[in-house]
Design a protein around this motif. Structure first.
Motif, PDB file in Angstrom:
ATOM      1  N   ILE A   1       2.729  10.335   7.277  1.00  0.00           N
ATOM      2  CA  ILE A   1       2.096  11.198   6.280  1.00  0.00           C
ATOM      3  C   ILE A   1       1.157  10.349   5.431  1.00  0.00           C
ATOM      4  CG2 ILE A   1       2.476  12.772   4.362  1.00  0.00           C
ATOM      5  CD1 ILE A   1       5.287  13.257   5.505  1.00  0.00           C
ATOM      6  N   VAL A   2      -0.141  10.694   5.452  1.00  0.00           N
ATOM      7  CA  VAL A   2      -1.164   9.982   4.679  1.00  0.00           C
ATOM      8  C   VAL A   2      -1.573  10.859   3.501  1.00  0.00           C
ATOM      9  CG1 VAL A   2      -3.437   8.893   4.719  1.00  0.00           C
ATOM     10  CG2 VAL A   2      -1.984   8.816   6.761  1.00  0.00           C
ATOM     11  N   PRO A   3      -1.182  10.528   2.259  1.00  0.00           N
ATOM     12  CA  PRO A   3      -1.559  11.344   1.105  1.00  0.00           C
ATOM     13  C   PRO A   3      -2.975  11.021   0.627  1.00  0.00           C
ATOM     14  CG  PRO A   3      -0.180   9.539   0.403  1.00  0.00           C
ATOM     15  CD  PRO A   3      -0.290   9.425   1.897  1.00  0.00           C
ATOM     16  N   LYS A   4      -3.445  11.784  -0.339  1.00  0.00           N
ATOM     17  CA  LYS A   4      -4.740  11.503  -0.951  1.00  0.00           C
ATOM     18  C   LYS A   4      -4.588  10.400  -2.001  1.00  0.00           C
ATOM     19  CE  LYS A   4      -6.997  16.009  -0.388  1.00  0.00           C
ATOM     20  NZ  LYS A   4      -8.150  15.477   0.371  1.00  0.00           N
ATOM     21  N   LEU A   5      -5.690   9.685  -2.211  1.00  0.00           N
ATOM     22  CA  LEU A   5      -5.709   8.637  -3.231  1.00  0.00           C
ATOM     23  C   LEU A   5      -5.662   9.280  -4.613  1.00  0.00           C
ATOM     24  CD1 LEU A   5      -6.250   5.687  -4.177  1.00  0.00           C
ATOM     25  CD2 LEU A   5      -8.687   6.182  -3.963  1.00  0.00           C
ATOM     26  N   GLN A   6      -4.746   8.808  -5.467  1.00  0.00           N
ATOM     27  CA  GLN A   6      -4.612   9.391  -6.804  1.00  0.00           C
ATOM     28  C   GLN A   6      -4.616   8.345  -7.916  1.00  0.00           C
ATOM     29  OE1 GLN A   6      -1.029  11.767  -6.650  1.00  0.00           O
ATOM     30  NE2 GLN A   6      -2.098  13.532  -5.790  1.00  0.00           N
ATOM     31  N   HIS A   7      -3.907   7.262  -7.756  1.00  0.00           N
ATOM     32  CA  HIS A   7      -3.709   6.305  -8.841  1.00  0.00           C
ATOM     33  C   HIS A   7      -4.403   4.978  -8.508  1.00  0.00           C
ATOM     34  CE1 HIS A   7      -0.827   9.203 -10.276  1.00  0.00           C
ATOM     35  NE2 HIS A   7      -0.127   9.092  -9.150  1.00  0.00           N
ATOM     36  N   THR A   8      -5.079   4.415  -9.515  1.00  0.00           N
ATOM     37  CA  THR A   8      -5.851   3.186  -9.287  1.00  0.00           C
ATOM     38  C   THR A   8      -5.679   2.198 -10.438  1.00  0.00           C
ATOM     39  OG1 THR A   8      -7.831   4.097 -10.344  1.00  0.00           O
ATOM     40  CG2 THR A   8      -7.615   4.414  -7.961  1.00  0.00           C
ATOM     41  N   VAL A   9      -6.007   0.951 -10.168  1.00  0.00           N
ATOM     42  CA  VAL A   9      -6.208  -0.082 -11.185  1.00  0.00           C
ATOM     43  C   VAL A   9      -7.519  -0.784 -10.839  1.00  0.00           C
ATOM     44  CG1 VAL A   9      -3.775  -0.450 -11.724  1.00  0.00           C
ATOM     45  CG2 VAL A   9      -4.856  -1.765  -9.884  1.00  0.00           C
ATOM     46  N   THR A  10      -8.098  -1.455 -11.817  1.00  0.00           N
ATOM     47  CA  THR A  10      -9.373  -2.148 -11.606  1.00  0.00           C
ATOM     48  C   THR A  10      -9.223  -3.613 -11.974  1.00  0.00           C
ATOM     49  OG1 THR A  10     -10.633  -0.139 -12.111  1.00  0.00           O
ATOM     50  CG2 THR A  10     -11.818  -2.235 -12.233  1.00  0.00           C
ATOM     51  N   ILE A  11      -9.733  -4.479 -11.117  1.00  0.00           N
ATOM     52  CA  ILE A  11      -9.729  -5.913 -11.405  1.00  0.00           C
ATOM     53  C   ILE A  11     -11.160  -6.426 -11.283  1.00  0.00           C
ATOM     54  CG2 ILE A  11      -9.098  -6.493  -9.003  1.00  0.00           C
ATOM     55  CD1 ILE A  11      -7.570  -8.928 -10.209  1.00  0.00           C
TER      56      ILE A  11
END
Length: 502
Positions: free
Chosen positions: A178-188
């Protein structure tokens, strides 16, 4: 025996990432193995695990091998053959991998069923399903059994960025991916090899994200890593705190965090100066600002050549970049000057012209002859970035022009005065204004009055200008002629009037 065995089974090479370990690979329906019996080669044959998970040996019996490793199945096979042979020494070799179906669902281009082998990894299966979409999650992929139980989680960013195979597990029969949609991120951002925004997984730490960003660059100043964290109740406001990553401090991250890793100021930034003209090795040289002196660079350039003109040598310094071009007064006068400099006051005009003459560079006052020949340390200036050292070829003459009898170049005279050069040029012409003679310095283009600046020494390349004396006779004569003509005209007019009356 191995050669004969390979020929008999018609070995079919398959694409594998590494040799299969018989102690860990577990057999299942569809796997093909080759049986070799040292005690009775007549039993050598190609076998396939049946759908029930068995290996059937003709005229001997069967062995249940489903879920057993190749090594474990080999032991069971030897136990079976001991009924007929004292020391059978049977061996099992994996010949071909079984295929089975798995389901790929979620945010992929072609969801559905895929036929795969037992040694294929999740990324290969997703590629066969068309690959990811731009919105797909790569770090929160779930692998479930047919009954819905979570068997494993995949993190392909960990696999592709950090080469961690645990992030890309092998598939098993009946798996549901099961491949979900991208929802949560961090930035570096900052001094990491691959800065950017990446997907966040619960449990991520600073060290983990740095690893996924392919590590720190050599210029990273990791003792003060800045992290901005946004409050869920006030998403437009961030709290900032710092982590000393150099001291192995590590912190857990939250969704939406922004990580900034500064670079060491001016890390490996080359400070260079240019040397051109009559030196042995012209070119660009690195300097340590505040330490490297003019003589240091001249020595590194191999010294000046015999035909160099030390009187005309110059140290040109870059000025104004980021300063006077952004000077508000300069900008105002620049705009005012577009309408004509006559709109400026005298002070404004002088300021404007002085800035224009700089043109981003200025010549430093240096006596190169005193520095090189007399080692005068007062002339040994500290260099700055982008300085330019120009050592021209000695011209060996002084130009004399204007009201002299023979204008042209006169060979340089050591300690010669301006009168010596004028005599060499045939002396003053009859029209010469001897009090207005000027010397033009070849290095600074400044004007020198030799009558008032007697200490000035004329150098090669200088120019002596002798202006002509202005003639007042013709000007006075013309004025007198004009007055006389006016008087004659008046007298003629009066006489004409008297004649008419008579």
């Amino acid at each position: 025996m191995a050669q004969r065995q390979a020929i008999r089974m018609g070995y079919d090479a398959q694409s594998l990432e590494a040799p299969i370990d018989p102690k860990t690979y577990r057999l299942g329906p569809g796997d093909g193995v080759y049986l070799n019996v040292y005690a009775a080669h007549s039993l050598d044959q190609d076998l396939t695990v049946t759908p029930e998970g068995k290996l059937l040996v003709p005229r001997t019996g069967e062995v249940l091998v489903d879920g057993l490793t190749v090594t474990e199945a080999e032991k069971k096979m030897n136990t079976l053959l001991l009924k007929d042979y004292r020391d059978p020494q049977a061996s099992l070799s994996l010949r071909r991998l079984r295929t089975f179906k798995v389901s790929v669902l979620g945010d992929v281009l072609s969801p559905g069923m895929q036929s795969v082998t037992s040694m294929q990894r999740l990324s290969e299966v997703i590629d066969r399903s068309g690959g990811f979409k731009s919105t797909s999650s790569l770090r929160n992929i779930e692998i479930r059994t047919q009954t819905g139980i979570l068997r494993a989680k995949a993190d392909l960013v960990k696999y592709f960025s950090a080469f961690d195979l645990s992030g890309n597990p092998s598939v098993q029969s009946g798996d549901v991916i099961i491949v979900p949609k991208l929802q949560h991120t961090v930035t570096i951002t900052g001094s990491v090899v691959a800065p950017g925004t990446m997907e966040f997984v619960s449990g991520d730490s600073l060290s983990n994200i740095i690893k996924l960003a392919k590590g720190l660059t050599i210029s990273a100043q990791a003792d003060s890593v800045e992290i901005s964290r946004f409050d869920t109740d006030a998403p437009s406001k961030a709290k900032r705190f710092y982590v000393n990553y150099t001291a192995h401090e590590d912190v857990g991250l939250a969704e939406g965090d922004v990580i900034y890793i500064r670079a060491i100021p001016q890390f490996h930034m080359a400070h260079v100066v240019s040397v051109a003209g009559e030196v042995n090795y012209p070119g660009r040289y690195a300097v340590d600002v505040g330490e490297t002196k003019l003589s240091d660079v001249l020595n590194r350039a191999g010294g000046v050549l015999p035909n160099a003109s030390l009187e005309e040598a110059a140290l040109i310094r870059r000025v104004g970049v980021g300063s006077w071009e952004q000077d508000p007064e300069w900008i105002r006068l620049e705009r005012l000057g577009n309408g004509g400099t006559d709109r400026m006051t005298s002070d404004e005009y002088n300021y404007y012209v002085a800035r224009m003459r700089q043109l981003g560079r200025t010549t430093m006052v240096v006596d190169f002859r005193a520095l090189i020949q007399r080692h005068d340390l007062t002339q040994d200036l500290l260099l700055r970035e982008e300085d330019s050292i120009w050592i021209p070829r000695a011209r060996g003459y002084v130009n004399v022009s204007g009201s002299v009898n023979n204008q042209g170049n006169v060979l340089y005279l050591e300690n010669g005065t301006y009168l010596d050069y004028i005599r060499k040029a045939g002396g003053f012409a009859s029209s010469a204004d001897k009090s207005a003679v000027r010397i033009i310095n070849s290095r600074t283009s400044s004007y020198i009055d030799p009558a008032s600046e007697r200490e000035y020494k004329i150098g090669p390349g200088d120019m002596i200008v002798v202006p002509a004396e202005r003639s007042e006779f013709w000007k006075n004569f013309a004025t007198a002629t004009a007055i006389t003509a006016q008087v004659i005209t008046i007298i003629a007019g009066i006489l004409l009037i008297f004649q008419k009356r008579n």
